[in-house]
Design a protein around this motif. Sequence first.
Motif, mmCIF file in Angstrom:
data_model
loop_
_atom_site.group_PDB
_atom_site.id
_atom_site.type_symbol
_atom_site.label_atom_id
_atom_site.label_comp_id
_atom_site.label_asym_id
_atom_site.label_seq_id
_atom_site.Cartn_x
_atom_site.Cartn_y
_atom_site.Cartn_z
ATOM 1 N N SER A 129 0.916 -1.169 0.087
ATOM 2 C CA SER A 129 0.031 -0.335 -0.119
ATOM 3 C C SER A 129 0.889 1.200 -0.039
ATOM 4 O O SER A 129 0.459 2.263 -0.462
ATOM 5 N N VAL A 130 1.984 1.254 0.645
ATOM 6 C CA VAL A 130 2.903 2.196 0.567
ATOM 7 C C VAL A 130 3.652 2.537 -0.692
ATOM 8 O O VAL A 130 3.662 3.475 -1.426
ATOM 9 N N LEU A 131 4.035 1.341 -1.194
ATOM 10 C CA LEU A 131 4.866 1.644 -2.423
ATOM 11 C C LEU A 131 4.209 1.616 -3.959
ATOM 12 O O LEU A 131 4.404 2.060 -4.736
ATOM 13 N N ALA A 132 2.563 1.261 -3.809
ATOM 14 C CA ALA A 132 1.599 1.582 -4.520
ATOM 15 C C ALA A 132 1.592 2.949 -4.791
ATOM 16 O O ALA A 132 1.389 3.466 -5.867
ATOM 17 N N LYS A 133 1.445 3.628 -3.833
ATOM 18 C CA LYS A 133 1.538 5.059 -3.734
ATOM 19 C C LYS A 133 2.961 5.939 -3.944
ATOM 20 O O LYS A 133 2.789 6.757 -4.897
ATOM 21 N N GLU A 134 3.794 5.446 -3.170
ATOM 22 C CA GLU A 134 5.124 6.075 -3.441
ATOM 23 C C GLU A 134 6.028 5.915 -4.561
ATOM 24 O O GLU A 134 7.040 6.478 -5.088
ATOM 25 N N GLY A 135 5.678 4.566 -5.108
ATOM 26 C CA GLY A 135 6.493 4.092 -6.116
ATOM 27 C C GLY A 135 7.578 2.795 -5.835
ATOM 28 O O GLY A 135 8.092 3.094 -4.609
ATOM 29 N N TYR A 136 7.677 1.760 -6.695
ATOM 30 C CA TYR A 136 8.585 0.817 -6.227
ATOM 31 C C TYR A 136 10.019 1.205 -6.514
ATOM 32 O O TYR A 136 11.112 0.457 -6.127
ATOM 33 N N THR A 137 9.949 2.343 -7.316
ATOM 34 C CA THR A 137 11.303 2.633 -7.417
ATOM 35 C C THR A 137 11.435 4.305 -7.206
ATOM 36 O O THR A 137 10.517 5.002 -7.331
ATOM 37 N N LYS A 138 12.823 4.621 -7.149
ATOM 38 C CA LYS A 138 12.771 6.270 -6.829
ATOM 39 C C LYS A 138 12.773 7.155 -8.230
ATOM 40 O O LYS A 138 12.760 6.450 -9.203
ATOM 41 N N ALA A 139 12.890 8.321 -7.972
ATOM 42 C CA ALA A 139 12.710 9.196 -9.178
ATOM 43 C C ALA A 139 14.158 8.841 -10.094
ATOM 44 O O ALA A 139 14.196 9.019 -11.253
ATOM 45 N N ASP A 140 15.337 8.386 -9.463
ATOM 46 C CA ASP A 140 16.486 8.031 -10.496
ATOM 47 C C ASP A 140 16.360 6.683 -10.855
ATOM 48 O O ASP A 140 17.360 6.127 -11.334
ATOM 49 N N GLY A 141 15.104 5.961 -10.692
ATOM 50 C CA GLY A 141 15.226 4.553 -11.337
ATOM 51 C C GLY A 141 15.613 3.359 -10.384
ATOM 52 O O GLY A 141 15.217 2.400 -10.819
ATOM 53 N N THR A 142 16.172 3.711 -9.224
ATOM 54 C CA THR A 142 16.545 2.643 -8.225
ATOM 55 C C THR A 142 15.449 2.024 -7.328
ATOM 56 O O THR A 142 14.499 2.748 -7.317
ATOM 57 N N SER A 143 15.529 1.019 -6.776
ATOM 58 C CA SER A 143 14.889 0.513 -5.934
ATOM 59 C C SER A 143 14.286 1.328 -4.629
ATOM 60 O O SER A 143 15.219 2.164 -4.000
ATOM 61 N N ASN A 144 13.021 1.283 -4.461
ATOM 62 C CA ASN A 144 12.598 2.081 -3.248
ATOM 63 C C ASN A 144 12.062 1.277 -2.233
ATOM 64 O O ASN A 144 11.594 1.391 -1.334
#
Length: 444
Positions: free
Chosen positions: A214-229
């Motif tokens: 639920s967190v990563l669906a909102k915040e993204g599984y990757t960061k702005a630079d394309g790396t893992s979140n």
Amino acid sequence: MRKKGWLAGFVSLALIAAMMSGCSGSGSKGEAEGTAGDAKTASSSGAVKLKMWGGVPPEAGPQEVMDSWNKDHPDIQVEYVRYVNDDEGNLKLDTAIMTGQDVDLFVNYSASQATKRVTSGVAADLSTFTDYNIDEKMGPEAEGWKIDGKYYGVPTTKSSFFVALNKDALDAANLPVPKDWTWEEMMEYAKKLKKGEGYGFIQNTEPYVDPIDSVLAKEGYTKADGTSNLDHPLVRKWLESLNSMMKDDKTTPPLGEQLTSKMPVEQMFLSGEVPMLNIGAWLLRSSNNFTDYPRDFKIAFAPVPRLEEDAANYVTRGGLGDYISINAKSKHQKEAWEFLKWYADGGMAPMAAGGRLPASKDSDQGAAMKSMLGDKGDTYDQESLMYVMFDNKTPTFVRTVPQEVMDLRSQEYEKYFLGAQDLDATVAEMVKRHNEYLKSNPQK
């Protein structure tokens, strides 16, 4: 390259499974059990015979659905084959498809599984059928099931995930039924409801990771630079707090013990042994079964607690589910499509008794709700049930994270919960392996 590697591994597993099937004679009764009863009468009449694979036990609705269709459609007879919706059961289904066994329709229970099957070319593109508008029938939540902009299946049910509560236990502890609660509040409930050596909170393994998704669906599984979140602070919070519940508070079972013992979490909840259970609407097929699961308390329902402090930023798993695909290799795709349309628009009504409410606007949802509760309506707190099923307006997400990422993630957090590596090492390994996956699959 990665796809080729996956396929090679898949085919190897398929061959092993096929060999095992051959050694076992008539096949396993446990994981894929046909219910051909009504279809057999058509075997000599020239009727088309279809096989539909699904994860719901036939007695929980599917057999009644098949009987209803077969009675009115002597020219197209459908047999239901049950597989268990776990890793082993999904492998059984995938093996059957890849080795050319009779699979005309199959149910996907996660977008991750559906995407994997679409990628391997076993699900038919339904845009070739133009007489049924999935978006109009199922509403905007269907959009989450599009894969590369197309439907390779029809999402047929409303998906509800919740925490089932022993309302009698809550009343005795003077605890209200939550309509909105945080992860910390759930932990406090678990402490107050725990009795002796028992647990206060238990989880079905299917929605186990929903709090972090639920967190990563909102915040993204990757960061702005394309790396893992996967090193998001709330992922760490989930790991640390759940580990504390297992080892310090002892309010929830250690994951290792739960997995190795195949802990019967539904039975533990319905017997009154544990007062809170994280699960989904499929609980209803057991909670309505007083023969196998007798109980003397009322069940209430609460939304899944959120790790996110700000409710405005929270999304919860839900939307639509039971995504039914047609095998791209089926010789009877037109007949399968006719059945699938009928099923989605109301033919599936008997499935409501098992907690599966139809999503189509053309289905009779009031009748389905009545069917779902049957004569057990007074054993539920219906206000909270209606809330988690229909009235909760929290935005929803459908789990779409690739299966490979789910697998690598679970392999690392299982080590942490087993005490085999510490929190920092767990997060670091999850990120490292996710970044390696992203490098090999830049489109993901």
